[in-house]
Design a protein around this motif. Structure first.
Motif, PDB file in Angstrom:
ATOM      1  N   GLN A 126       0.846  -1.200   0.000  1.00  0.00           N
ATOM      2  CA  GLN A 126       0.000   0.000   0.000  1.00  0.00           C
ATOM      3  C   GLN A 126       0.881   1.249   0.000  1.00  0.00           C
ATOM      4  O   GLN A 126       1.582   1.510   0.968  1.00  0.00           O
ATOM      5  CB  GLN A 126      -0.914   0.011   1.240  1.00  0.00           C
ATOM      6  N   ASN A 127       0.836   1.975  -1.104  1.00  0.00           N
ATOM      7  CA  ASN A 127       1.573   3.232  -1.180  1.00  0.00           C
ATOM      8  C   ASN A 127       0.628   4.396  -0.902  1.00  0.00           C
ATOM      9  O   ASN A 127      -0.587   4.265  -1.049  1.00  0.00           O
ATOM     10  CB  ASN A 127       2.238   3.393  -2.542  1.00  0.00           C
ATOM     11  N   ASP A 128       1.188   5.502  -0.505  1.00  0.00           N
ATOM     12  CA  ASP A 128       0.409   6.694  -0.181  1.00  0.00           C
ATOM     13  C   ASP A 128       0.934   7.899  -0.951  1.00  0.00           C
ATOM     14  O   ASP A 128       1.350   8.893  -0.372  1.00  0.00           O
ATOM     15  CB  ASP A 128       0.455   6.960   1.336  1.00  0.00           C
ATOM     16  N   PHE A 129       0.905   7.796  -2.255  1.00  0.00           N
ATOM     17  CA  PHE A 129       1.382   8.874  -3.098  1.00  0.00           C
ATOM     18  C   PHE A 129       0.276   9.897  -3.314  1.00  0.00           C
ATOM     19  O   PHE A 129      -0.860   9.548  -3.608  1.00  0.00           O
ATOM     20  CB  PHE A 129       1.862   8.346  -4.453  1.00  0.00           C
ATOM     21  N   VAL A 135       5.128   8.802  -7.928  1.00  0.00           N
ATOM     22  CA  VAL A 135       5.010   7.399  -8.324  1.00  0.00           C
ATOM     23  C   VAL A 135       6.238   7.008  -9.138  1.00  0.00           C
ATOM     24  O   VAL A 135       6.524   7.612 -10.180  1.00  0.00           O
ATOM     25  CB  VAL A 135       3.717   7.165  -9.134  1.00  0.00           C
ATOM     26  N   THR A 139      10.983  -0.007  -9.125  1.00  0.00           N
ATOM     27  CA  THR A 139      11.404  -0.058  -7.726  1.00  0.00           C
ATOM     28  C   THR A 139      12.417  -1.185  -7.548  1.00  0.00           C
ATOM     29  O   THR A 139      12.561  -2.042  -8.444  1.00  0.00           O
ATOM     30  CB  THR A 139      10.200  -0.345  -6.799  1.00  0.00           C
ATOM     31  N   GLN A 167       1.353  -2.695 -10.557  1.00  0.00           N
ATOM     32  CA  GLN A 167       0.315  -1.692 -10.291  1.00  0.00           C
ATOM     33  C   GLN A 167      -1.031  -2.173 -10.837  1.00  0.00           C
ATOM     34  O   GLN A 167      -2.057  -2.083 -10.166  1.00  0.00           O
ATOM     35  CB  GLN A 167       0.673  -0.363 -10.959  1.00  0.00           C
ATOM     36  N   VAL A 172       0.686  -3.950  -5.924  1.00  0.00           N
ATOM     37  CA  VAL A 172       0.960  -2.678  -5.270  1.00  0.00           C
ATOM     38  C   VAL A 172      -0.226  -1.747  -5.549  1.00  0.00           C
ATOM     39  O   VAL A 172      -0.783  -1.776  -6.643  1.00  0.00           O
ATOM     40  CB  VAL A 172       2.306  -2.070  -5.752  1.00  0.00           C
ATOM     41  N   ASP A 174      -1.127   1.800  -6.166  1.00  0.00           N
ATOM     42  CA  ASP A 174      -0.568   3.112  -6.494  1.00  0.00           C
ATOM     43  C   ASP A 174      -1.641   4.116  -6.907  1.00  0.00           C
ATOM     44  O   ASP A 174      -1.336   5.133  -7.528  1.00  0.00           O
ATOM     45  CB  ASP A 174       0.493   3.000  -7.594  1.00  0.00           C
TER      46      ASP A 174
END
Length: 189
Positions: A126-129, A135, A139, A167, A172, A174
């Motif tokens: 879990q990303n918080d962009f 983004v 990676t 993604q 993930v 994003d």
């Protein structure tokens, strides 16, 4: 107005893809193969091009059934190269065939879905962009997965393609934090 991730713009096909597919955790091995192949075909092109051709790809590539594609030979490659409904690139078509054979090996050994999901311990990252500028294109994890896929015989699966695939398939999340899909997709994890 919905504050979606800006990459999907306003094209109805792109918006529908964003709102219903992108980032949703996919655990079906065949569907994961299909999405990885489409991401490989997308290399150098806009994703909307692939979305518009997706039905033609599915028809030409026998529903992206690896068991069928693994048996393809030159006659099927020639037919695919003549099909204006898909991206006609010999290297990508031949890679899809070789990748189907590699998929079969991984599927028999441990399952393609498990092979991929083990990289994230079975749960989406879990990303918080807050903005598209945050983004990444790739990676350390996408480089690791790319390297592992290549070691198994896959082609057209560099770290950028693999990250886009991660993604798209929900390995993930994003979606940007102000996008309504961010929380919805996170809840699916």
């Amino acid at each position: 107005m919905v504050d979606r991730c800006p990459w999907c713009g306003t094209d109805p096909l792109y918006v529908a893809y964003h709102d219903t597919e992108w980032g949703v955790p996919e655990r079906d091995g065949r569907a994961l193969y299909e999405k990885l192949m489409l991401d490989g075909f997308q290399a150098g092109l806009a994703w909307i091009t692939i979305l518009r051709k997706r039905d033609a790809f599915r028809a030409r590539f026998e529903g992206f059934e690896p068991h069928r594609l693994a048996r393809w030979g030159e006659a099927e490659v020639t037919a695919a190269l003549a099909d204006a409904g898909i991206v006609r690139h010999r290297g990508k078509i031949e890679a899809a065939i070789g990748n189907a054979r590699a998929w079969l090996d991984i599927e028999a050994d441990q399952g393609f879905s498990r092979f991929l999901w083990d990289y994230v311990d079975g749960r989406p990252l879990q990303n918080d962009f807050a903005s598209m500028g945050e983004v990444p294109a790739e990676t350390p994890l996408s480089r690791e997965v790319s390297k592992a896929l290549k070691a198994k015989g896959f082609r057209f699966c560099g770290p950028t393609i693999v990250y886009a695939f991660m993604q798209a398939t929900g390995l993930v999340n994003d979606h940007l934090t102000d996008c309504p899909r961010h929380k919805a997709v996170a809840a699916m994890g």
